[in-house]
Design a protein around this motif. Structure first.
Motif, PDB file in Angstrom:
ATOM      1  N   ALA B  48      -4.207  -3.813 -10.611  1.00  0.00           N
ATOM      2  CA  ALA B  48      -3.195  -4.141  -9.602  1.00  0.00           C
ATOM      3  C   ALA B  48      -2.311  -2.936  -9.317  1.00  0.00           C
ATOM      4  O   ALA B  48      -2.017  -2.624  -8.164  1.00  0.00           O
ATOM      5  CB  ALA B  48      -2.350  -5.325 -10.072  1.00  0.00           C
ATOM      6  N   VAL B  49      -1.921  -2.238 -10.392  1.00  0.00           N
ATOM      7  CA  VAL B  49      -1.053  -1.072 -10.199  1.00  0.00           C
ATOM      8  C   VAL B  49      -1.806   0.028  -9.448  1.00  0.00           C
ATOM      9  O   VAL B  49      -1.278   0.647  -8.516  1.00  0.00           O
ATOM     10  CB  VAL B  49      -0.537  -0.552 -11.558  1.00  0.00           C
ATOM     11  N   LYS B  51      -4.336  -0.317  -7.448  1.00  0.00           N
ATOM     12  CA  LYS B  51      -4.526  -0.733  -6.051  1.00  0.00           C
ATOM     13  C   LYS B  51      -3.263  -0.439  -5.243  1.00  0.00           C
ATOM     14  O   LYS B  51      -3.323   0.095  -4.136  1.00  0.00           O
ATOM     15  CB  LYS B  51      -4.808  -2.242  -6.010  1.00  0.00           C
ATOM     16  N   ALA B  52      -2.117  -0.807  -5.846  1.00  0.00           N
ATOM     17  CA  ALA B  52      -0.852  -0.573  -5.151  1.00  0.00           C
ATOM     18  C   ALA B  52      -0.612   0.916  -4.959  1.00  0.00           C
ATOM     19  O   ALA B  52      -0.189   1.363  -3.900  1.00  0.00           O
ATOM     20  CB  ALA B  52       0.298  -1.202  -5.934  1.00  0.00           C
ATOM     21  N   ARG B  54      -2.883   3.276  -4.822  1.00  0.00           N
ATOM     22  CA  ARG B  54      -3.831   3.793  -3.839  1.00  0.00           C
ATOM     23  C   ARG B  54      -3.345   3.472  -2.427  1.00  0.00           C
ATOM     24  O   ARG B  54      -3.346   4.330  -1.541  1.00  0.00           O
ATOM     25  CB  ARG B  54      -5.201   3.155  -4.068  1.00  0.00           C
ATOM     26  N   ALA B  55      -2.878   2.231  -2.242  1.00  0.00           N
ATOM     27  CA  ALA B  55      -2.370   1.844  -0.925  1.00  0.00           C
ATOM     28  C   ALA B  55      -1.130   2.661  -0.581  1.00  0.00           C
ATOM     29  O   ALA B  55      -0.919   3.029   0.572  1.00  0.00           O
ATOM     30  CB  ALA B  55      -2.046   0.355  -0.902  1.00  0.00           C
ATOM     31  N   HIS B  56      -0.320   2.950  -1.609  1.00  0.00           N
ATOM     32  CA  HIS B  56       0.882   3.738  -1.359  1.00  0.00           C
ATOM     33  C   HIS B  56       0.514   5.156  -0.923  1.00  0.00           C
ATOM     34  O   HIS B  56       1.113   5.731  -0.024  1.00  0.00           O
ATOM     35  CB  HIS B  56       1.731   3.771  -2.630  1.00  0.00           C
ATOM     36  N   ARG B  59      -0.761   5.242   2.650  1.00  0.00           N
ATOM     37  CA  ARG B  59       0.123   4.680   3.692  1.00  0.00           C
ATOM     38  C   ARG B  59       0.169   5.644   4.871  1.00  0.00           C
ATOM     39  O   ARG B  59       0.157   6.869   4.692  1.00  0.00           O
ATOM     40  CB  ARG B  59       1.503   4.404   3.124  1.00  0.00           C
TER      41      ARG B  59
END
Lengths: 571, 104
Positions: B48-49, B51-52, B54-56, B59
């Motif tokens: 989860a971390v 993924k977050a 990577r998305a960050h 962005r």
């Protein structure tokens, strides 16, 4: 009695002893067997059940939170997710030196309320006191290194928004227990469902897929921020809407909010769906569509707009009067207030209202992100109100609700219901007609002319190869005791490509100033229109629409291979 | 009789031993299950971390300047050429085929 029994007893004791020997042994053996069986059963029971994992469940009720599904954009890119965070609690009964704990914690948390913590720790009857929740791993490590007895951590879930402020208004926010309280987060709680958990168990629900596209959303926010700077505006908003399905591809409102740090400041309200505005001349798009659709006029019908209209205490006049009769098409292109008011009067208050009702403008509307701010309608609808509404005054609407109605004008005349959640590919959209296809085609031509022609007010929105069409609107904002002349909302309603519109773009700038960029004017043609143009040139390729040279006169009619448009999906 | 008792005694001893060892094994397995469940939970948390993160990192407001620095920009009708020769003729050392930001 006693004397009598004595001999019998003794004789019974000696004689049956030999006879009862095996019986007694049997009884003893049976007792022993039972005893061993009980031990065995207990062993089996312990082996099967275990001894319990020894963890205490002291504060389960206190530490409840919610595991939420992820929120992703239409291409599966992450907008919101749950991550683990550490929450610090104290067990007052195990704290040895209260003052040491308070002082040392104050070093890590400079804004700690020492008095409150000291009071909480003094109550030896309590076994659980939250000190600080949802810490970053680094802060948690710092506290851990203090090595204070009586302090401990619980793992909890914290909502993270990897995009930062991106789409902040739309996403809403969650409270400390990870429960959605606004925007899409609230929709997730109410409709999709969340799991109530203790500790940090991540949700296993599939992600909520929104209709917005992160790339488009960012482009819109960046261009609006740029426009706010260029035209020194107080704020800005924009919507990109799929005119076929009603899916909102982007919805931005500046100043932005950070979903991770919600604030309730009034200046940060969502301007797209959370507030209503008198939109001004963009509303003429609907008035003229109504006149055409009801057969009252054709684009060639000539109206005498030379005289100012007076109605009650109002005088309706045009900003740049042409001093000649205008055709309905010219009323649209030159944005004549008098002409639109005449058309509305011709139709009459009743028919005009019926039309607006059919366009879903008079009733409340809601989306997944909550109810749209309800329309502000005239108290009583007389002739004056009919006239002012014709050019977008006296009626205040949320931009999203207006955009949905405008989308039906360009999409061939069927109803559009805006949504923030991606529609499944195979779901058919019921085409409920609200306008004739002919009217829609005529309106598309008019809107396209307004951008393509040199005299058109929207000419600065032209983007080569995209067939942009649109209508400008410069509405004076109501202030104390009347309208404020230099404080305007300038907006541009546009759609592209106009031969078969796919997307509607509605841009609003709040209180722009006359800068050198806009030639010292606050008119929408000088600020909102060019902003919409820049926006479309950026988002077109992101939406899979590539420019063609076919629409440019004298060009060889080239086009990109449409199938090569970059599309990507992440898991 | 004696032999029966002796056998029973041995059986008791043997079964006690078996019971005890299986009990012990069970506990070991339980510990391992708990350990692995914790590992799974931790891995899920890490995923989860990541993924977050990577998305960050992906962005758009971070990617945009990087893409602009590489000379990338929105597709424009100026990139269209009527023939391969036309396209080649436009090829100059500084023209990378991408367009600069429009409308400035």
């Amino acid at each position: 009695m006693n004397g009598n029994e004595q001999p019998r007893d003794s004789s019974a004791e000696t004689a049956p002893r030999a006879a009862n020997g095996p019986l007694r042994t049997l009884i003893a053996t049976a007792a022993m067997a039972l005893f061993f069986m009980a031990i065995g059963a207990q062993l089996v029971r312990l082996a099967l059940m275990g001894l319990g994992d020894g963890s205490i469940s002291l504060n389960e009720a206190v530490a409840q939170s919610f595991a939420r599904p992820d929120i992703v954009d239409r291409n599966g890119r992450l907008l919101a997710t749950d991550v683990e965070a550490y929450s610090l609690f104290a067990d007052p009964a195990r704290v040895i030196d209260r003052d040491e704990v308070v002082e040392k914690l104050a070093v890590v948390f400079p804004d700690l309320d020492r008095a409150a913590l000291r009071r909480d720790l003094s109550d030896r009857n309590r076994r659980f006191v939250w000190v600080r929740r949802l810490l970053s791993p680094r802060t948690a490590q710092q506290v851990h290194e203090l090595g204070l007895p009586g302090l401990d951590f619980r793992r909890e879930l914290r909502r993270a928004y990897p995009g930062g402020k991106l789409a902040g208004h739309l996403l809403g926010h969650v409270n400390i227990d990870n429960k959605g309280v606004a925007g899409i987060e609230r929709y997730v709680d109410e409709v999709v469902g969340v799991e109530s958990v203790q500790g940090a168990t991540l949700a296993e629900r599939p992600p909520v897929r929104l209709s917005i596209d992160i790339g488009v959303q960012h482009a819109v926010e960046a261009e609006l921020a740029d426009a706010v700077q260029r035209f020194e505006a107080q704020g800005a908003a924009a919507i990109v809407l799929d005119v076929g399905t009603g899916e909102v591809m982007a919805s931005a409102s500046l100043p932005t909010v950070d979903p991770g740090q919600p604030s309730t400041s009034l200046g940060n309200l969502d301007k797209v769906a959370g507030s209503t505005f008198e939109l001004g001349s963009v509303f003429k798009t609907l008035t003229i569509a109504m006149a055409l659709d009801s057969g009252l006029a054709t684009p060639e019908t000539v109206l005498d707009v030379r005289k100012e209209l007076t109605a009650g205490r109002f005088t309706i006049k045009d900003l740049h009067p042409l001093r000649r009769p205008l055709s309905v098409a010219e009323v649209f292109l030159h944005s004549s207030n008098v002409g639109s008011a005449m058309l509305a009067t011709q139709a009459g208050a009743q028919r005009f209202q019926d039309f607006l009702r059919q366009m879903q403008l008079l009733g409340p509307m809601r989306t997944e992100a909550g109810p749209i701010a309800p329309p502000q309608l005239p108290q009583r609808w007389g002739d004056v109100e009919t006239m002012t509404t014709a050019y977008g005054h006296g009626i205040a609407l949320a931009p999203l609700q207006f955009a949905a109605a405008a989308a039906s004008v360009v999409n061939g005349g069927h109803k559009v219901t805006p949504t923030f959640v991606k529609r499944p590919e195979d779901s058919g959209i019921a085409e409920i007609p609200v306008l004739s296809a002919n009217t829609s085609a005529t309106m598309r031509t008019l809107m396209r002319r307004n951008v393509a022609e040199r005299a058109g007010t929207g000419k600065r929105a032209e983007v080569a190869g995209y067939e942009v069409g649109g209508k400008t609107g410069t509405a004076e904002m109501p202030g104390v005791g009347g309208y404020r002349e230099k404080a305007v909302i300038s907006s541009f309603l546009s759609a592209f490509p106009m031969s078969k519109p796919r997307y509607l773009v509605f841009v609003l700038l709040f209180e722009p100033k006359g800068t050198t960029e806009s030639g010292g004017e606050v008119l929408a043609s000088r600020n909102a229109a060019p902003t919409a143009g820049r926006l479309i040139s950026r988002i077109g390729p992101l939406l899979g629409l590539l420019p063609t040279q076919a629409a440019i006169p004298g060009a060889p009619g080239l086009a990109f291979d449409a199938s090569s448009a970059a599309k990507y999906e992440t898991r | 009789m004696r032999i029966v008792i002796l056998a029973a005694l041995l059986m008791t001893l043997a079964s006690a031993f078996v019971l005890y060892s299986s009990n012990y094994d069970t506990r070991q397995f339980e510990l391992r299950v708990a350990e692995q469940e914790r590992a799974i939970e931790k891995a899920r948390g890490d995923i989860a971390v990541l993924k977050a993160e990577r998305a960050h990192l992906a962005r758009p407001d971070r990617i945009e300047p990087l893409a602009r620095a590489l000379g990338l920009g929105p597709a424009s009708e100026k990139q269209l050429a009527s023939s391969p020769d036309d396209a080649l003729a436009r090829l100059t050392p500084d023209a990378t085929g991408s367009v600069q930001r429009k409308g400035n």
